[in-house]
Motif scaffolding. Structure first.
Motif, mmCIF file in Angstrom:
data_model
loop_
_atom_site.group_PDB
_atom_site.id
_atom_site.type_symbol
_atom_site.label_atom_id
_atom_site.label_comp_id
_atom_site.label_asym_id
_atom_site.label_seq_id
_atom_site.Cartn_x
_atom_site.Cartn_y
_atom_site.Cartn_z
ATOM 1 N N ASN A 369 0.848 -1.195 0.000
ATOM 2 C CA ASN A 369 0.000 0.000 0.000
ATOM 3 C C ASN A 369 0.882 1.243 0.000
ATOM 4 O O ASN A 369 2.118 1.153 -0.026
ATOM 5 C CB ASN A 369 -0.941 -0.005 1.215
ATOM 6 C CG ASN A 369 -0.184 -0.216 2.517
ATOM 7 O OD1 ASN A 369 0.775 0.500 2.813
ATOM 8 N ND2 ASN A 369 -0.597 -1.204 3.304
ATOM 9 N N GLU A 370 0.249 2.407 0.029
ATOM 10 C CA GLU A 370 1.023 3.644 -0.085
ATOM 11 C C GLU A 370 1.927 3.886 1.119
ATOM 12 O O GLU A 370 2.992 4.500 0.985
ATOM 13 C CB GLU A 370 0.088 4.831 -0.308
ATOM 14 C CG GLU A 370 -0.966 5.049 0.764
ATOM 15 C CD GLU A 370 -1.972 6.114 0.348
ATOM 16 O OE1 GLU A 370 -1.593 7.304 0.297
ATOM 17 O OE2 GLU A 370 -3.129 5.755 0.045
ATOM 18 N N ASP A 371 1.519 3.418 2.304
ATOM 19 C CA ASP A 371 2.382 3.577 3.475
ATOM 20 C C ASP A 371 3.672 2.790 3.308
ATOM 21 O O ASP A 371 4.762 3.277 3.641
ATOM 22 C CB ASP A 371 1.660 3.116 4.746
ATOM 23 C CG ASP A 371 0.598 4.102 5.201
ATOM 24 O OD1 ASP A 371 0.709 5.291 4.847
ATOM 25 O OD2 ASP A 371 -0.344 3.686 5.897
ATOM 26 N N GLY A 375 7.645 4.168 3.322
ATOM 27 C CA GLY A 375 8.585 3.813 4.371
ATOM 28 C C GLY A 375 8.021 3.909 5.775
ATOM 29 O O GLY A 375 8.755 4.200 6.729
ATOM 30 N N ARG A 376 6.717 3.665 5.907
ATOM 31 C CA ARG A 376 6.104 3.696 7.240
ATOM 32 C C ARG A 376 5.031 2.620 7.331
ATOM 33 O O ARG A 376 4.533 2.132 6.308
ATOM 34 C CB ARG A 376 5.487 5.074 7.505
ATOM 35 C CG ARG A 376 4.424 5.479 6.495
ATOM 36 C CD ARG A 376 3.787 6.823 6.808
ATOM 37 N NE ARG A 376 2.799 7.184 5.820
ATOM 38 C CZ ARG A 376 3.013 8.012 4.798
ATOM 39 N NH1 ARG A 376 4.207 8.588 4.657
ATOM 40 N NH2 ARG A 376 2.046 8.287 3.934
ATOM 41 N N ASP A 377 4.679 2.247 8.584
ATOM 42 C CA ASP A 377 3.619 1.266 8.755
ATOM 43 C C ASP A 377 2.279 1.977 8.907
ATOM 44 O O ASP A 377 2.195 3.213 8.789
ATOM 45 C CB ASP A 377 3.915 0.346 9.950
ATOM 46 C CG ASP A 377 3.980 1.090 11.284
ATOM 47 O OD1 ASP A 377 3.447 2.219 11.376
ATOM 48 O OD2 ASP A 377 4.564 0.548 12.237
ATOM 49 N N SER A 378 1.230 1.202 9.190
ATOM 50 C CA SER A 378 -0.117 1.774 9.246
ATOM 51 C C SER A 378 -0.295 2.746 10.404
ATOM 52 O O SER A 378 -1.223 3.556 10.402
ATOM 53 C CB SER A 378 -1.154 0.650 9.352
ATOM 54 O OG SER A 378 -0.917 -0.135 10.512
ATOM 55 N N ARG A 379 0.609 2.667 11.390
ATOM 56 C CA ARG A 379 0.535 3.591 12.530
ATOM 57 C C ARG A 379 1.456 4.792 12.353
ATOM 58 O O ARG A 379 1.617 5.596 13.265
ATOM 59 C CB ARG A 379 0.908 2.852 13.822
ATOM 60 C CG ARG A 379 -0.029 1.694 14.154
ATOM 61 C CD ARG A 379 0.366 1.010 15.459
ATOM 62 N NE ARG A 379 1.732 0.494 15.395
ATOM 63 C CZ ARG A 379 2.050 -0.683 14.866
ATOM 64 N NH1 ARG A 379 1.110 -1.450 14.342
ATOM 65 N NH2 ARG A 379 3.300 -1.091 14.863
ATOM 66 N N GLY A 380 2.071 4.894 11.188
ATOM 67 C CA GLY A 380 2.948 6.026 10.913
ATOM 68 C C GLY A 380 4.369 5.844 11.401
ATOM 69 O O GLY A 380 5.186 6.761 11.274
ATOM 70 N N ALA A 442 -5.774 0.972 5.655
ATOM 71 C CA ALA A 442 -4.442 1.051 5.053
ATOM 72 C C ALA A 442 -4.525 1.175 3.539
ATOM 73 O O ALA A 442 -3.546 1.515 2.883
ATOM 74 C CB ALA A 442 -3.628 -0.191 5.424
ATOM 75 N N VAL A 443 -5.728 0.908 2.997
ATOM 76 C CA VAL A 443 -5.893 0.833 1.553
ATOM 77 C C VAL A 443 -6.739 1.992 1.042
ATOM 78 O O VAL A 443 -7.711 2.404 1.677
ATOM 79 C CB VAL A 443 -6.556 -0.512 1.170
ATOM 80 C CG1 VAL A 443 -6.853 -0.574 -0.317
ATOM 81 C CG2 VAL A 443 -5.658 -1.671 1.584
ATOM 82 N N ARG A 444 -6.357 2.526 -0.111
ATOM 83 C CA ARG A 444 -7.151 3.549 -0.798
ATOM 84 C C ARG A 444 -8.057 2.834 -1.796
ATOM 85 O O ARG A 444 -7.623 1.917 -2.497
ATOM 86 C CB ARG A 444 -6.217 4.534 -1.502
ATOM 87 C CG ARG A 444 -6.896 5.780 -2.025
ATOM 88 C CD ARG A 444 -5.862 6.760 -2.563
ATOM 89 N NE ARG A 444 -5.038 7.314 -1.493
ATOM 90 C CZ ARG A 444 -5.360 8.378 -0.770
ATOM 91 N NH1 ARG A 444 -6.503 9.007 -1.014
ATOM 92 N NH2 ARG A 444 -4.556 8.820 0.176
ATOM 93 N N ARG A 445 -9.326 3.279 -1.880
ATOM 94 C CA ARG A 445 -10.293 2.579 -2.729
ATOM 95 C C ARG A 445 -10.973 3.523 -3.718
ATOM 96 O O ARG A 445 -11.287 4.664 -3.390
ATOM 97 C CB ARG A 445 -11.367 1.885 -1.882
ATOM 98 C CG ARG A 445 -10.818 0.812 -0.963
ATOM 99 C CD ARG A 445 -11.918 0.129 -0.161
ATOM 100 N NE ARG A 445 -11.326 -0.758 0.820
ATOM 101 C CZ ARG A 445 -10.923 -2.003 0.573
ATOM 102 N NH1 ARG A 445 -11.087 -2.490 -0.639
ATOM 103 N NH2 ARG A 445 -10.375 -2.737 1.519
ATOM 104 N N CYS A 446 -11.214 2.974 -4.912
ATOM 105 C CA CYS A 446 -11.967 3.695 -5.938
ATOM 106 C C CYS A 446 -13.430 3.778 -5.526
ATOM 107 O O CYS A 446 -14.019 2.795 -5.076
ATOM 108 C CB CYS A 446 -11.823 2.965 -7.272
ATOM 109 S SG CYS A 446 -12.990 3.509 -8.541
#
Length: 704
Positions: A369-371, A375-380, A442-446
């Motif tokens: 995913n974009e995170d 270079g970061r995890d889902s918690r930043g 964590a995911v961007r959706r259309c």
């Protein structure tokens, strides 16, 4: 499988394990050298070999007559005449760490009684991952070509070798007798083209270039070999009537002068540090070479010293193979593609310069995913010490669980000066709709839904998948073609195909490229057969977000019939009313899954599409199983490997009928793992977690 330390083995346990190791490695040798179809990875084979050597070192009196430590390769195939090598074609001792190379150099000095300050040069060359071949020239003419076989006896492949462009049929100014040895291989580009041709012709495709090269050279029909793009690197020699030089370097130069291709990355190294530097330099260029290598070979340069050192039973004392990690490789990230899934998820995929990892050619890898890219995890929190991933980076690729290629890290020292951070898209690359990332996701959706062609196609692929409607003859490729031509846009359209494009219509399926009257009728029959469908398969086939096979089964068993399920979903309101409470009370259904179901049945377009589909179906009710007295009711099981007494689908159905939950992955919450032959990473993880692992027979006995 976790093995006890060698130091703790009793003589009886050591004897039994040596017998098992001999059998396992003999089977692996036949698969690799005779059948050109490796059964285990190089890394696993090396581990077995090292284990065998360690046990023999502790119990030398238990060394078996068929010990793998004294064998090279496998017996030659019965399909070719036998050739006995005048000088055996031996394998090489393996090293996996810098300390192993230092020990190798020190061992040679001790053998030759050379002090640490005395000069001692080595050559370092790429270890080609191909098929070993010995070429015998008499008076300059090629008279015989033989594979390594078991090291003593190989296969006569002279007619096939004559078709390889890199192998000269005649040598000028050569010794009267000269056996040239080297490796037959196939380049990445030629391998990809060969597989494409094989697939188009409906023939066998190959897992990697090594298999393709070996299978091509060992054809009984030389015409087939001639049609395959084989190459040859020369790097050694066998019997000869006069020396090629005083050193390894001079001899290789002489082979090149005679007309052979020799590897341009071969270097003469004066010190241990230069050997290791060359190893790292070759490893860094591995992905750009255009052919497979799996390590670097070091050889003592002076041939007189090689002669003094001599040979062990199966390996020379003066050479060493410094292997690369079997499951990791470094390659170039050429681009990042965004794929849109059936739920609208935007998934980034790395497009890589092809490289072989763990025996498989890898050209794509997941980027999660974009995170993960940033270079970061889902918690930043930073991952990879905060290093982001950019197009043009050199990246380390590994195969997670020996299956899915992933990017592990990047090499900042090789990042281009004009590199810029990757900007993740905020709109769908397919339909242009906004791509949003909800809080906590964590995911961007259309947001395009049904107007997004990518989502529509993926939903259709899911609908016809094996666990859903499983329509024979209508796979992912056919779905894409039918969608592109406007033949199907939603699941209901599948069940009107025959009416619209069947016999007697102006545009008929059988007139499409790749289709005929028989294949068209088979497809229509398969579609008709699937009009009757169990409720659980229908629910799963709808492709509702968060609804997997297990949850679809739970829902079907709870509601029993389509009408009751449909009405309950239509009546439910999120967080309100008895229908919502009943849905959430189902064991295994939580508020997120419940919300996805309710939202789908309250979205007008989605509900209309479902109603159109159901109008073509005869939906079978699903009764809740009677699990009274079942020893596995409520247990979570995972099947892995090959089942021999029933199909995987039958095993799963029987387990669920007894009240068990069948999962696809192993976790700490798994109760039983049923492992058949060929079980891999799932069984390994289960044993690491201390879970109960059962054979198929043990499982059947437990389940009654």
């Amino acid at each position: 499988m976790e093995r006890p330390p060698v130091e703790t083995l009793t003589p009886q346990a050591a004897m039994e394990e040596l017998a098992a190791l001999a059998r396992a490695m003999a089977e692996a040798d036949v698969a690799y050298h005779q059948n050109d179809a490796p059964a285990i990875s190089d890394a696993d084979y090396d581990a077995l070999k090292a284990r065998n050597a360690a046990i023999e070192a502790r119990f030398p009196e238990l060394r078996r007559p068929d010990s793998p430590s004294g064998k090279v390769g496998a017996a030659p195939s019965e399909g070719f005449a036998k050739v006995r090598h005048a000088i055996p074609m031996l394998s090489l001792e393996n090293a996996f760490a810098d300390s192993d190379v230092a020990e190798f150099e020190g061992r040679i000095r001790r053998f030759l009684n050379l002090p640490a300050e005395a000069p001692l040069a080595f050559t370092a060359e790429p270890k080609i991952d191909g098929l070993s071949l010995s070429l015998r020239y008499e008076d300059g003419l090629l008279v015989q070509a033989a594979t390594r076989g078991d090291g003593e006896t190989g296969e006569n492949v002279t007619a096939n070798a004559r078709t390889v462009a890199d192998i000269p049929p005649r040598l000028d100014d050569a010794p009267a007798l000269l056996e040239v040895r080297g490796e037959v291989y196939m380049s990445h580009a030629d391998f990809a083209a060969l597989n494409a041709r094989q697939a188009a012709a409906g023939g066998k495709t190959f897992a990697n270039p090594r298999n393709a090269a070996a299978g091509s050279l060992r054809q009984l029909d030389p015409a087939i070999t001639a049609a395959r793009p084989l190459r040859f690197f020369a790097y050694a020699w066998g019997a000869h009537s006069e020396p090629l030089g005083a050193t390894q370097t001079q001899a290789i130069d002489r082979l090149h002068a005679l007309g052979f291709q020799t590897n341009p990355l071969t270097r003469r190294c004066e010190h241990l540090s230069e050997m290791l530097d060359q190893y790292r330099a070759i490893e860094a260029r591995r992905a750009t070479l255009g052919y497979d290598i799996d390590g670097v070979v070091y050889k003592l340069d002076r041939l007189d010293l090689q002669a003094r050192l001599g040979f062990r039973s199966a390996t020379p004392r003066w050479a060493l193979a410094h292997k690369f990690s079997a499951q990791r490789a470094t390659t170039l990230l050429e681009g990042i593609d965004i794929q849109v899934g059936r739920t609208g998820a935007l998934s980034p995929v790395a497009r890589l310069l092809p490289v072989t990892v763990g025996g498989v050619v890898v050209s794509n890898a997941t980027l999660h995913n974009e995170d993960y890219i940033a270079g970061r995890d889902s918690r930043g929190q930073p991952i990879r010490e905060g290093r982001d991933i950019r197009v043009g980076d050199w990246v380390t690729v590994y195969r997670a669980g020996d299956v899915i290629p992933k990017i592990e890290d990047i090499d900042l020292s090789r990042r281009p000066a004009d590199s810029t951070p990757y900007v993740f898209p905020t709109s769908c690359p397919i339909c242009g709709s906004d791509a949003i990332r909800e809080e906590g996701e964590a995911v961007r959706r259309c947001t395009g839904g049904l107007i997004c062609a990518a989502q529509a196609v993926e939903k259709l692929k899911h609908f016809v998948s094996r666990a859903a409607f499983d329509i024979e003859g209508l796979g992912a490729r056919q779905v894409e073609a039918f969608f592109a031509d406007g033949w199907i846009r939603e699941p209901a359209d599948i069940f009107t195909l025959e009416d619209r494009y069947g016999p007697g219509k102006l545009t008929q399926l059988q007139n499409r490229e790749g289709w005929g009257g028989k294949s068209a009728e088979n497809l229509f029959r398969a579609i008709r057969d699937k009009r009757r469908i169990p409720l659980d398969r229908l629910i799963f086939g709808l492709g509702i977000r968060h609804v997997g096979e297990t949850s679809a089964t739970l829902l079907a068993r709870h509601y029993g019939a389509w009408a009751r399920f449909r009405d309950a979903m239509g009546a439910a309101r999120e967080h309100v009313g008895d229908d919502w409470a009943e849905l959430n009370a189902i064991d295994g259904v939580g508020p997120i899954l419940a919300a996805a179901l309710v939202d789908t049945f309250h979205e007008p377009a989605a509900r209309a599409a479902i109603d159109r589909l159901v109008g073509h179906l005869d939906i079978e009710d699903v009764a809740a199983p009677d699990t009274a007295g079942s020893p596995i009711a409520g247990k979570t099981v995972v099947f892995t490997g090959t089942l021999e007494r029933m199909t995987r689908a039958e095993a799963k159905a029987r387990a669920e009928a007894l009240g068990a939950k069948v999962a696809g992955s192993v976790s700490a919450r798994t109760d039983y793992v049923i492992a058949g032959p060929g079980a891999g990473s799932k069984e390994k993880k289960a044993r690491e977690l201390g879970l109960t692992v059962l054979s198929e027979d043990e499982w059947l006995e437990l389940a009654g």
